[in-house]
Design a protein around this motif. Structure first.
Motif, PDB file in Angstrom:
ATOM      1  N   LEU A  15       0.857  -1.185   0.000  1.00  0.00           N
ATOM      2  CA  LEU A  15       0.000   0.000   0.000  1.00  0.00           C
ATOM      3  C   LEU A  15       0.893   1.234   0.000  1.00  0.00           C
ATOM      4  CD1 LEU A  15      -2.698   1.525   0.284  1.00  0.00           C
ATOM      5  CD2 LEU A  15      -2.509   1.176   2.771  1.00  0.00           C
ATOM      6  N   ILE A  16       0.685   2.098  -0.988  1.00  0.00           N
ATOM      7  CA  ILE A  16       1.442   3.340  -1.113  1.00  0.00           C
ATOM      8  C   ILE A  16       0.539   4.477  -0.642  1.00  0.00           C
ATOM      9  CG2 ILE A  16       2.514   4.947  -2.743  1.00  0.00           C
ATOM     10  CD1 ILE A  16       3.171   2.432  -4.485  1.00  0.00           C
ATOM     11  N   VAL A  17       1.002   5.203   0.381  1.00  0.00           N
ATOM     12  CA  VAL A  17       0.210   6.290   0.960  1.00  0.00           C
ATOM     13  C   VAL A  17       0.972   7.598   0.799  1.00  0.00           C
ATOM     14  CG1 VAL A  17      -1.013   7.123   3.001  1.00  0.00           C
ATOM     15  CG2 VAL A  17      -0.631   4.652   2.697  1.00  0.00           C
ATOM     16  N   ASP A  18       0.444   8.473  -0.051  1.00  0.00           N
ATOM     17  CA  ASP A  18       1.079   9.768  -0.283  1.00  0.00           C
ATOM     18  C   ASP A  18       0.019  10.706  -0.844  1.00  0.00           C
ATOM     19  OD1 ASP A  18       2.737  11.963  -1.391  1.00  0.00           O
ATOM     20  OD2 ASP A  18       4.401  10.581  -1.019  1.00  0.00           O
ATOM     21  N   ASP A  19      -0.009  11.937  -0.363  1.00  0.00           N
ATOM     22  CA  ASP A  19      -1.000  12.901  -0.829  1.00  0.00           C
ATOM     23  C   ASP A  19      -0.646  13.494  -2.189  1.00  0.00           C
ATOM     24  OD1 ASP A  19       1.095  14.133   0.760  1.00  0.00           O
ATOM     25  OD2 ASP A  19       0.017  16.024   0.554  1.00  0.00           O
ATOM     26  N   ARG A  21       0.117  13.067  -6.042  1.00  0.00           N
ATOM     27  CA  ARG A  21      -0.073  12.139  -7.155  1.00  0.00           C
ATOM     28  C   ARG A  21       1.257  11.787  -7.825  1.00  0.00           C
ATOM     29  NH1 ARG A  21      -4.317  11.141 -11.228  1.00  0.00           N
ATOM     30  NH2 ARG A  21      -5.570  12.569 -10.006  1.00  0.00           N
ATOM     31  N   THR A  22       2.123  12.774  -8.004  1.00  0.00           N
ATOM     32  CA  THR A  22       3.419  12.536  -8.647  1.00  0.00           C
ATOM     33  C   THR A  22       4.228  11.500  -7.875  1.00  0.00           C
ATOM     34  OG1 THR A  22       3.407  14.801  -9.461  1.00  0.00           O
ATOM     35  CG2 THR A  22       5.520  13.660  -9.472  1.00  0.00           C
ATOM     36  N   ASN A  23       4.231  11.603  -6.551  1.00  0.00           N
ATOM     37  CA  ASN A  23       4.978  10.648  -5.725  1.00  0.00           C
ATOM     38  C   ASN A  23       4.387   9.247  -5.829  1.00  0.00           C
ATOM     39  OD1 ASN A  23       6.693  12.687  -4.865  1.00  0.00           O
ATOM     40  ND2 ASN A  23       5.515  13.084  -3.008  1.00  0.00           N
ATOM     41  N   ARG A  24       3.057   9.137  -5.814  1.00  0.00           N
ATOM     42  CA  ARG A  24       2.418   7.824  -5.943  1.00  0.00           C
ATOM     43  C   ARG A  24       2.760   7.199  -7.289  1.00  0.00           C
ATOM     44  NH1 ARG A  24      -1.967  10.871  -4.144  1.00  0.00           N
ATOM     45  NH2 ARG A  24      -3.039  10.585  -6.145  1.00  0.00           N
ATOM     46  N   THR A  25       2.713   7.995  -8.335  1.00  0.00           N
ATOM     47  CA  THR A  25       3.018   7.502  -9.679  1.00  0.00           C
ATOM     48  C   THR A  25       4.480   7.060  -9.778  1.00  0.00           C
ATOM     49  OG1 THR A  25       1.324   8.929 -10.651  1.00  0.00           O
ATOM     50  CG2 THR A  25       3.029   8.090 -12.134  1.00  0.00           C
ATOM     51  N   VAL A  37       1.572  -6.485  -5.817  1.00  0.00           N
ATOM     52  CA  VAL A  37       0.221  -5.970  -5.969  1.00  0.00           C
ATOM     53  C   VAL A  37       0.223  -4.619  -5.264  1.00  0.00           C
ATOM     54  CG1 VAL A  37      -2.197  -6.276  -5.343  1.00  0.00           C
ATOM     55  CG2 VAL A  37      -0.823  -8.261  -6.006  1.00  0.00           C
ATOM     56  N   LEU A  38      -0.054  -3.550  -6.010  1.00  0.00           N
ATOM     57  CA  LEU A  38       0.014  -2.207  -5.464  1.00  0.00           C
ATOM     58  C   LEU A  38      -1.379  -1.628  -5.283  1.00  0.00           C
ATOM     59  CD1 LEU A  38       2.864  -0.797  -7.752  1.00  0.00           C
ATOM     60  CD2 LEU A  38       3.095  -1.806  -5.473  1.00  0.00           C
ATOM     61  N   SER A  39      -1.574  -0.942  -4.161  1.00  0.00           N
ATOM     62  CA  SER A  39      -2.785  -0.167  -3.965  1.00  0.00           C
ATOM     63  C   SER A  39      -2.366   1.193  -3.432  1.00  0.00           C
ATOM     64  CB  SER A  39      -3.772  -0.877  -3.036  1.00  0.00           C
ATOM     65  OG  SER A  39      -3.186  -1.152  -1.790  1.00  0.00           O
ATOM     66  N   PHE A  40      -3.294   2.146  -3.464  1.00  0.00           N
ATOM     67  CA  PHE A  40      -2.924   3.530  -3.195  1.00  0.00           C
ATOM     68  C   PHE A  40      -3.938   4.206  -2.291  1.00  0.00           C
ATOM     69  CE2 PHE A  40      -1.523   2.096  -7.296  1.00  0.00           C
ATOM     70  CZ  PHE A  40      -0.178   2.410  -7.297  1.00  0.00           C
ATOM     71  N   MET A  50      -8.479   1.409   4.506  1.00  0.00           N
ATOM     72  CA  MET A  50      -8.050   0.338   3.604  1.00  0.00           C
ATOM     73  C   MET A  50      -7.330  -0.766   4.371  1.00  0.00           C
ATOM     74  SD  MET A  50      -6.749   2.595   0.339  1.00  0.00           S
ATOM     75  CE  MET A  50      -6.300   1.179  -0.665  1.00  0.00           C
ATOM     76  N   ILE A  51      -6.458  -0.381   5.289  1.00  0.00           N
ATOM     77  CA  ILE A  51      -5.685  -1.356   6.061  1.00  0.00           C
ATOM     78  C   ILE A  51      -6.597  -2.194   6.947  1.00  0.00           C
ATOM     79  CG2 ILE A  51      -3.955  -1.570   7.901  1.00  0.00           C
ATOM     80  CD1 ILE A  51      -2.616   0.971   6.565  1.00  0.00           C
TER      81      ILE A  51
END
Length: 136
Positions: A15-19, A21-25, A37-40, A50-51
């Motif tokens: 799970l990628i948690v970041d406000d 969008r550029t960082n998540r991408t 398996v990635l989720s955001f 989500m957790i």
């Protein structure tokens, strides 16, 4: 890849948690070739929901977010019995030792400074997913 008792090898859930969008991408581009398996989630509140529904194997957690910051999210993950074993890797542009110590004190299992190096990120993620205690 994580192995759960009684199951075949399955791709690890990250799970990628970041406000931002550029960082998540960017994190997605770095980790997708590894087969996870990635989720955001875009904030701490969303991440905690989500957790609680489907605990990932690893959370990549930004520190500075609006609302609940990464330190609080890490502490809440580690407080809950159902999610205590979830690994947390904090990512932050804060690079001072106090920020790192605060993150580790909140329950993070590791800390990386942004901008994140792909090789270092992938090695750290692999190590955290293969460490004892990551399988449920």
């Amino acid at each position: 890849m994580s192995v759960r008792p009684g199951q075949a090898r399955t791709p690890a859930h990250v799970l990628i948690v970041d406000d931002e969008r550029t960082n998540r991408t960017l994190l997605e581009i770095m980790l997708e070739p590894e087969g996870y398996v990635l989720s955001f989630a875009t904030n701490g509140e969303e991440a905690l929901v989500m957790i609680s529904r489907d605990a990932p194997d690893l959370v990549l957690l930004d520190v500075m977010m609006p609302g609940i910051n990464g330190y609080v999210v890490a502490a809440r993950i580690k407080e809950m019995n159902a999610t205590r074993q979830v690994r947390v890797l904090m990512l932050s542009s804060l690079y001072d030792s106090n920020s790192r110590a605060h993150g580790m004190g909140a329950g993070a299992d590791g800390f990386l400074t942004k901008p994140v190096d792909r090789t270092e990120l992938c090695e750290r993620v692999r190590a955290m997913l293969s460490a004892p205690g990551t399988a449920e």
